[in-house]
Motif scaffolding. Sequence first.
Motif, PDB file in Angstrom:
ATOM      1  N   MET A 159      -2.496  -3.419   4.338  1.00 34.67           N
ATOM      2  CA  MET A 159      -2.794  -4.174   3.139  1.00 34.67           C
ATOM      3  C   MET A 159      -4.223  -4.467   3.059  1.00 34.67           C
ATOM      4  O   MET A 159      -4.908  -4.134   1.823  1.00 34.67           O
ATOM      5  CB  MET A 159      -2.046  -5.567   3.082  1.00 34.67           C
ATOM      6  N   GLY A 160      -4.971  -4.528   4.041  1.00 36.52           N
ATOM      7  CA  GLY A 160      -6.508  -4.824   4.183  1.00 36.52           C
ATOM      8  C   GLY A 160      -6.996  -3.465   3.636  1.00 36.52           C
ATOM      9  O   GLY A 160      -8.052  -3.617   3.082  1.00 36.52           O
ATOM     10  N   GLU A 217       1.094  -3.973   9.050  1.00 27.64           N
ATOM     11  CA  GLU A 217       1.106  -4.133   7.673  1.00 27.64           C
ATOM     12  C   GLU A 217       0.003  -4.931   7.116  1.00 27.64           C
ATOM     13  O   GLU A 217      -0.727  -4.757   6.031  1.00 27.64           O
ATOM     14  CB  GLU A 217       2.534  -5.148   7.402  1.00 27.64           C
ATOM     15  N   GLN A 218      -1.006  -5.824   8.039  1.00 35.73           N
ATOM     16  CA  GLN A 218      -1.974  -6.532   7.622  1.00 35.73           C
ATOM     17  C   GLN A 218      -3.116  -5.479   7.491  1.00 35.73           C
ATOM     18  O   GLN A 218      -3.796  -5.547   6.509  1.00 35.73           O
ATOM     19  CB  GLN A 218      -2.221  -7.408   8.470  1.00 35.73           C
ATOM     20  N   VAL A 219      -3.105  -4.465   8.324  1.00 31.86           N
ATOM     21  CA  VAL A 219      -3.939  -3.349   8.398  1.00 31.86           C
ATOM     22  C   VAL A 219      -3.998  -2.579   7.060  1.00 31.86           C
ATOM     23  O   VAL A 219      -4.915  -2.329   6.369  1.00 31.86           O
ATOM     24  CB  VAL A 219      -4.109  -2.645   9.629  1.00 31.86           C
ATOM     25  N   CYS A 233       3.630  -6.490  11.992  1.00 33.82           N
ATOM     26  CA  CYS A 233       2.890  -7.458  11.073  1.00 33.82           C
ATOM     27  C   CYS A 233       1.483  -7.081  11.287  1.00 33.82           C
ATOM     28  O   CYS A 233       1.047  -7.090  10.202  1.00 33.82           O
ATOM     29  CB  CYS A 233       3.260  -8.631  11.668  1.00 33.82           C
ATOM     30  N   THR A 234       1.169  -6.516  12.329  1.00 29.01           N
ATOM     31  CA  THR A 234      -0.345  -5.896  12.568  1.00 29.01           C
ATOM     32  C   THR A 234      -0.591  -4.741  11.729  1.00 29.01           C
ATOM     33  O   THR A 234      -1.585  -4.854  10.965  1.00 29.01           O
ATOM     34  CB  THR A 234      -0.663  -5.874  13.947  1.00 29.01           C
TER      35      THR A 234
END
Length: 152
Positions: A19-20, A15-17, A12-13
């Motif tokens: 996308m960001g 994926e957030q990185v 999850c982390t």
Amino acid sequence: MGPADDPDVILCTFEQVAMGAGWDRATWALWLAPYLAGKVQVTYIALSEEQGWNYDAVKEAVVDWVWLFSEKYHQKFRSARWTGGLQPWPFAQRLMDWVTHWLKPSTQTVWEIVDMLVLEQFLQGLPESIQELFDMTVMQSSYSVSREPFRI
């Protein structure tokens, strides 16, 4: 990422990185690969070239491996019997190690562990003909035993 890590949190982390940072999803598997370690890395290497480039296939393989790793310790814990080969205290320590790898108390709440144990015992307490109607992995991800009733 190793066996003690929670794959859901790490992925999850990641994926957030990703996308960001605006990374193209087609390159995510390549970005993730260097951070895989040990047996998780071996699992990645065993994928076909096409799967190794597909982030969703890599994610599925990692989550499956971590689940199998945990299940191995579950089975060792449940089947353990003291045979006299070890002194009682080292046997107890071995049980503690196995149950810790299985239940992961550092990454789960008490209620998540209780839910898992109650669900397991619930299924074991049913007649085999009814047990076959349930898929434990689906039930674990879909239900919280202590808070939601089952409907058959």
